[in-house]
Write an enzyme that holds these catalytic residues in place. Structure first.
Site, PDB file in Angstrom:
ATOM      1  N   LYS A   1      -2.734  10.886   3.364  1.00 36.65           N
ATOM      2  CA  LYS A   1      -3.478  10.142   2.334  1.00 36.65           C
ATOM      3  C   LYS A   1      -4.250  11.105   1.430  1.00 36.65           C
ATOM      4  CE  LYS A   1      -6.175   5.843   1.963  1.00 36.65           C
ATOM      5  NZ  LYS A   1      -5.321   5.124   1.036  1.00 36.65           N
TER       6      LYS A   1
ATOM      7  N   ARG B   1      -6.585   7.792  11.089  1.00 35.21           N
ATOM      8  CA  ARG B   1      -5.663   8.263  10.052  1.00 35.21           C
ATOM      9  C   ARG B   1      -6.260   9.460   9.315  1.00 35.21           C
ATOM     10  NH1 ARG B   1      -3.576   4.058   5.778  1.00 35.21           N
ATOM     11  NH2 ARG B   1      -5.742   4.251   5.093  1.00 35.21           N
TER      12      ARG B   1
ATOM     13  N   TYR C   1      -8.503  11.126   1.603  1.00 38.66           N
ATOM     14  CA  TYR C   1      -9.510  10.071   1.477  1.00 38.66           C
ATOM     15  C   TYR C   1      -9.174   8.893   2.366  1.00 38.66           C
ATOM     16  CZ  TYR C   1      -6.430   7.153  -1.462  1.00 38.66           C
ATOM     17  OH  TYR C   1      -5.419   6.355  -1.929  1.00 38.66           O
TER      18      TYR C   1
ATOM     19  N   GLU D   1       7.019   1.510  -1.241  1.00 39.45           N
ATOM     20  CA  GLU D   1       5.763   0.769  -1.107  1.00 39.45           C
ATOM     21  C   GLU D   1       5.205   0.481  -2.484  1.00 39.45           C
ATOM     22  OE1 GLU D   1       2.922   3.295   1.001  1.00 39.45           O
ATOM     23  OE2 GLU D   1       3.752   5.065   0.028  1.00 39.45           O
TER      24      GLU D   1
ATOM     25  N   ARG E   1     -10.173  30.232  -7.452  1.00 38.94           N
ATOM     26  CA  ARG E   1      -8.887  29.558  -7.632  1.00 38.94           C
ATOM     27  C   ARG E   1      -7.705  30.439  -7.232  1.00 38.94           C
ATOM     28  NH1 ARG E   1      -4.659  28.571 -10.923  1.00 38.94           N
ATOM     29  NH2 ARG E   1      -3.834  26.443 -10.867  1.00 38.94           N
TER      30      ARG E   1
HETATM   31  N1  PLP Z   1       0.379   2.645   0.632  1.00 43.99           N
HETATM   32  C1  PLP Z   1      -0.310   3.365  -0.263  1.00 43.99           C
HETATM   33  C2  PLP Z   1       0.425   4.276  -1.177  1.00 43.99           C
HETATM   34  C3  PLP Z   1      -1.717   3.249  -0.332  1.00 43.99           C
HETATM   35  O1  PLP Z   1      -2.403   3.975  -1.231  1.00 43.99           O
HETATM   36  C4  PLP Z   1      -2.377   2.348   0.543  1.00 43.99           C
HETATM   37  C5  PLP Z   1      -3.835   2.176   0.527  1.00 43.99           C
HETATM   38  O2  PLP Z   1      -4.569   2.728  -0.219  1.00 43.99           O
HETATM   39  C6  PLP Z   1      -1.618   1.601   1.452  1.00 43.99           C
HETATM   40  C7  PLP Z   1      -0.243   1.787   1.478  1.00 43.99           C
HETATM   41  C8  PLP Z   1      -2.251   0.620   2.395  1.00 43.99           C
HETATM   42  O3  PLP Z   1      -2.959   1.263   3.422  1.00 43.99           O
HETATM   43  P1  PLP Z   1      -4.208   0.590   4.135  1.00 43.99           P
HETATM   44  O4  PLP Z   1      -3.719  -0.727   4.675  1.00 43.99           O
HETATM   45  O5  PLP Z   1      -4.559   1.528   5.209  1.00 43.99           O
HETATM   46  O6  PLP Z   1      -5.262   0.415   3.096  1.00 43.99           O
END
Ligand code: PLP
Length: 281
Positions: A145, A50, A31, A177, A98
């Site tokens: 992501k 990305r 996403y 993070e 599945r």
């Molecule tokens: N780290 C994680 C785990 C995230 O889910 C997100 C954004 O959803 C970010 C960092 C920040 O990314 P962005 O600046 O591209 O939104």
């Protein structure tokens, strides 16, 4: 709301996908969230790049072309009168009987919807947010992501249960993070944030903020830090598409700096908003 599902624009009640969709059964999907300010999209190109990378890392088909995807985003923003908020886009591998092994030729499912909300003048930007630290037990490809967001979701709930706003995740003693954002500390004129690797998501906001920081004569150090170092820092903040630059004023009960949003975080927030606005499409 009008939403987008596989080529159709529909009222949300009429939007449907298969129960066999691998996004639903296996979190087999990726996403992006693109912010909207003044009815325009921020960092669209960065999010699309990305998205392409996430898809290729998972051996999934590439998304529609830049112009077509931009058109879908713009139509949803217009149809839903979004002046501020975001556009959520999800692509899954599609529906298949599945099986852990996936078919190479599944037809991807693509859905988009909008969310209207206050971003620029979010009250939290004035007060700053408070975070707790939790162990990072996510998988080893956090640079992709994916929609596999259960642990970050649990982390957010742990923070709420503790009366705080978010959680910073820690692995081998060092901060990776936030649950849905990148984490930073400031010491003097130096902005410190973990270097890019498979351990964190490569934030689109992060890339821009670090560029603006350098342009504003701040020093940037891409390295890991501990919770103890963060608690002793002058400032802390997070970045993400949905929060921009957001000051962090407390970590595990310890006030950061004066316990109020710091000067660098406030300045970077202003610069980020001003520059993103100029470049919005
Ligand atoms: N780290 C994680 C785990 C995230 O889910 C997100 C954004 O959803 C970010 C960092 C920040 O990314 P962005 O600046 O591209 O939104």
């Amino acid at each position: 709301r009008i939403v987008y599902v596989n080529g159709d624009y529909l009222p949300e009640e009429e939007a449907k996908i298969s129960i066999f969709d691998r996004g639903f059964l296996m979190a087999d999907g990726v996403y992006e969230v693109t912010s909207v300010l003044d009815g325009k999209l921020l960092e669209f190109e960065g999010h699309l790049n990305r998205l392409k990378r996430s898809l290729s890392e998972l051996d999934m088909a590439q998304p529609p072309q830049f112009d077509d995807l931009l058109e879908i985003h713009r139509k949803l923003v217009a149809d839903n009168d979004v002046t501020e908020g975001g556009v959520y886009l999800q692509i899954t591998r599609g529906a298949a009987d599945r099986d852990f092994a996936y078919p190479k030729d599944a037809t991807p499912t693509m859905v988009l919807f909008t969310q209207s909300k206050v971003v620029e003048h979010a009250p939290a930007a004035q007060t700053g947010i408070k975070v707790i630290s939790i162990e990072d037990i996510r998988w080893g490809r956090r640079d992709i992501k994916t929609v596999q967001l259960l642990y970050p979701s649990m982390g957010k709930m742990m923070a709420k249960a503790a009366g705080k706003d978010d959680a910073w995740m820690v692995e081998d003693g060092e901060v990776t993070e936030g649950t849905s954002n990148n984490a930073y500390i400031v010491k003097g004129n130096t902005i410190i944030t973990r270097a890019l690797s498979n351990d964190i998501l490569h934030g689109i906001t992060r890339a821009s903020v670090l560029r603006y920081a350098r342009e504003a004569q701040m020093r940037v150090e891409e390295r890991s830090f501990t919770i103890e170092e963060a608690q002793a820092a002058d400032e802390a903040f997070i970045t993400s598409a949905s929060t921009f630059v957001m000051p962090v004023v407390e970590i595990d009960g310890e006030a950061i700096g004066e316990g109020a949003p710091g000067a660098h975080a406030k300045r970077l927030r202003e610069i980020y908003i001003e520059e993103s606005r100029k470049r919005a499409v």
